[in-house]
Design an enzyme around this catalytic site. Structure first.
Site: not given
Length: 211
Positions: A11, A13, A20, A56, A99-100, A144, A167, A170
């Protein structure tokens, strides 16, 4: 193409980097507290990731693209990240990041940290500012997991020779399809679900687990 010996997918962030990114962007809009609370809820798995991300990103509407440079300057690599990527390469492996977060930041950060391939979301820009929308499909937990599987197939890496590190909630899907899933700097629900937990916030700790 020569097959890789193994594949490590991280991942971004709070894993590859300590930040983040969406919270750094929210600073530019003066809405960090609001976005930070929503991020934490999503990482704990309390809300659907895609729904949370859209809300967001909506809070970022109007942030100029010039903010990307300021955000990139604030990025802090996670301790041990360069040591880990160098060790993976020395042993014939490949490093991926899914990554998101956002390509706008990762496209510069990832190669500098020794990452070979990466996938993330893109932010829609209209007239030099963020529109408040994600451009294209959202990279969520299912995406992912698919990325890890697609990359391992492309590289000729057997599923058991893949490692997923993350972490947040997701990240659990890609941990589940990997040969080894590692919770790193993780939320309690992720630590409970992951096969293995890395305690210190130092990615060099992963080196001992490499094939």
């Amino acid at each position: 193409m020569t097959a890789a010996r193994f594949l490590v997918v991280l991942d971004a962030d709070s894993t590859l980097i300590r930040n983040e990114v969406i919270e750094l962007l929210a600073d530019e809009a003066g809405r960090r507290d609001e976005v930070q609370a929503a991020t934490e809820a999503a990482m704990r798995g309390e809300v659907d990731f895609a729904t949370s991300l859209r809300s967001r990103v909506a809070a970022l509407k109007g942030v100029p693209v010039s903010a990307f440079e300021r955000v990139r300057a604030r990025i802090e690599p996670t301790p041990g990240v360069r040591e880990l990527t160098a060790a993976v390469h020395d042993r014939g492996g490949v490093v991926g990041v899914v990554s998101g977060g956002f390509h706008e930041i990762l496209d510069q950060v990832a190669p500098d940290l020794g990452v070979d391939r990466w996938r993330a979301n893109r932010l829609e820009v209209v007239d030099g500012s963020l529109s408040g929308h994600v451009d294209g499909d959202i990279v969520d937990g299912a995406a992912k997991a698919r990325s890890l599987q697609e990359w391992s197939a492309e590289l000729g890496v057997a599923p058991h020779a893949t490692i997923a590190i993350g972490d947040g909630a997701n990240d659990l899907a890609m941990m589940a399809v990997a040969g080894l899933g590692l919770a790193f700097n993780a939320k309690p629900a992720v630590r409970e679900a992951a096969p293995l937990v890395i305690g210190p916030q130092d990615l060099a700790e992963v080196i001992a687990l490499l094939p």
